[in-house]
Design an enzyme around this catalytic site. Structure first.
Site, PDB file in Angstrom:
ATOM      1  N   ASP A 109     -57.108  58.933  10.011  1.00 36.24           N
ATOM      2  CA  ASP A 109     -55.941  58.934  10.889  1.00 36.24           C
ATOM      3  C   ASP A 109     -56.329  58.518  12.310  1.00 36.24           C
ATOM      4  OD1 ASP A 109     -53.516  59.312  12.091  1.00 36.24           O
ATOM      5  OD2 ASP A 109     -53.592  61.498  12.058  1.00 36.24           O
ATOM      6  N   ASP A 156     -51.678  52.932  13.949  1.00 31.61           N
ATOM      7  CA  ASP A 156     -51.853  54.277  13.384  1.00 31.61           C
ATOM      8  C   ASP A 156     -52.089  54.234  11.870  1.00 31.61           C
ATOM      9  OD1 ASP A 156     -51.833  56.945  12.796  1.00 31.61           O
ATOM     10  OD2 ASP A 156     -49.787  57.324  13.476  1.00 31.61           O
TER      11      ASP A 156
END
Length: 442
Positions: free
Chosen positions: A115, A324
């Site tokens: 992440d 992201d």
């Protein structure tokens, strides 16, 4: 007596200083393989004959060793001890990419989501409320169970106190010696992880030498309680935050001098990929600068100057977007999303068939893949990020294939998000050292 000695010493130093202005200190230099150099060695027979092939080979090998010493570990790439490979088990784990990492002593393996949109590395630990960890619950994992961490069973684990400067929850602590609590909330609705912070070792290896072992001390979230999507099969074994914050894994590795302050991820279209810590990418890659948010680099934001579909560029289509990997799919500002979707739709000879309960408006059922133009995000200096295959293959049945445009409109007042689905086919470099995003086909 002491004062007299001090005066004599100062007098001598002054004479030396005056003389040094008019003279230079010199010393003879002796080459390590010269006759004089050999004579000073107890076993000169170990040196090769002058100007022989072995003579020059030995010189260059010594130079190479010195070069590696000068460059140090910062110019090498690190990977998790179980290898650089990443996997995406598809919808079972929310379409995210994962990799196996080893933590603690003795080491315990965890399958963590990658992440770039968050900072903390957390894993299920002393669970009060965690997702199921049995392989029987996740058919894509075959027979390998997921693990839960117990800091008391690791000989290298240390309590992370509230007094530490990286403890953001310090104001809520009753004592500086108390263990630092944490709570991380994510973009998905009601999704969070909370528990206590510990310090332990993350096991890594240099990519050029898989047998080399590196133990890096990092901060780990002992995730006692998860909520939301984490209880529904997304990241059941933890999340590795790769953001720019000081508490992220890349920050600890760079600060320890183990690698350059950069990392890369490369996802292919077959749901596998690689991650490398310390990789700055090829010199031929395209790049764009990271943008600060309220004067701080809190996430990997970049600025798109214009958005195009094929050769048709949209007017007033500049926006800020987050890169992201923790988002499965992509979001665009409302007006830009509408124009992009309509332009893509105009190239598809099929009727829109929205999936009930599905996240996307533009889906099509057809027996062949529609040919649609690429989506192009143009940055400054004529650098362009090209999404060659905008459509997402959702399912196949009875000869028909369902294709969707995996883009949604951002919430009002927010920018865009480029999710991991549109990173496929690229080597994405998060160059924190030079504060820029790099990309090249890979």
């Amino acid at each position: 007596m002491a004062s007299r000695s001090a005066f004599i010493l100062l007098f001598i130093l002054s004479l030396v200083s005056e003389k040094s202005l008019a003279s230079l200190f010199s010393s003879r230099l002796i080459h390590r393989f010269s006759d004089e150099g050999r004579a000073s060695i107890k076993s000169p027979g170990s040196f090769p004959e002058k100007r022989s092939f072995e003579y020059y080979r030995l010189l260059t090998s010594i130079d190479s060793r010195r070069q590696r010493m000068n460059l140090g570990a910062k110019f090498q790439s690190l990977v998790p001890s179980e290898g650089s490979k990443t996997i995406s088990p598809g919808n079972y784990f929310g379409w995210l990419h994962y990799t196996w990492i080893d933590i603690g002593t003795p080491s315990v393996s965890f399958l963590v989501a990658l992440d770039s949109g968050s900072d903390l590395l957390w894993i299920p630990c002393n669970c009060v409320q965690c997702a199921p960890l049995s392989s029987a619950y996740y058919s894509s994992l075959a027979t390998k169970d997921l693990n839960e961490f117990d800091p008391s069973a690791s000989t290298t684990s240390k309590v992370f106190p509230c007094s530490h400067k990286l403890c953001e929850s310090a104001p809520a602590c009753e004592s500086p010696k108390e263990q630092c609590p944490y709570t991380v909330t994510y973009a998905s609705e009601n999704t969070s992880s909370s528990g206590l912070l510990v310090e332990d070792v993350l096991h890594l290896a240099y990519s050029a030498n898989a047998s080399s072992s590196v133990k890096a001390r990092v901060v780990v979230g002992c995730g006692e309680k998860q909520s939301g999507e984490f209880l529904k099969g997304i990241a059941p074994d933890g999340v590795m935050g790769l953001g720019p914050g000081e508490i992220s894994v890349p920050s600890f590795l760079a600060k320890a001098g183990l690698m350059r302050n950069s990392f890369s991820m490369c996802f292919d279209e077959e749901d596998s990929g690689r991650i490398y810590f310390g990789d700055v990418g090829p010199s031929t890659q395209q790049s764009t600068r990271f943008l600060p948010y309220k004067n701080e680099f809190v996430a990997y934001f970049v600025g798109v100057e214009v958005c195009c579909v094929g050769n048709s560029c949209l007017k007033q289509s500049s926006f800020t977007t987050l890169i992201d990997s923790g988002q499965s799919f992509t979001f665009l500002p409302e007006e830009i999303y509408r124009e992009v979707a309509l332009e893509i739709d105009s190239h598809i000879n099929a009727t829109v068939k929205k999936i009930e309960g599905g996240p996307w408006e533009y889906c099509y059922e057809t027996s062949f893949e529609p040919k649609v133009p690429a989506i192009k995000l143009k940055f400054s200096s004529n650098n362009t990020f090209v999404i060659h295959k905008p459509l997402f293959v959702l399912q196949r049945s009875e000869g028909l294939v369902q294709f969707c445009l995996p883009i949604s409109a951002s919430e009002e007042g927010t920018g865009g998000v480029i999710g991991q689905n549109y990173m496929a086919g690229y080597r994405i470099v998060f160059d924190r050292e030079n504060m820029k995003l790099g990309w090249s086909r890979g």
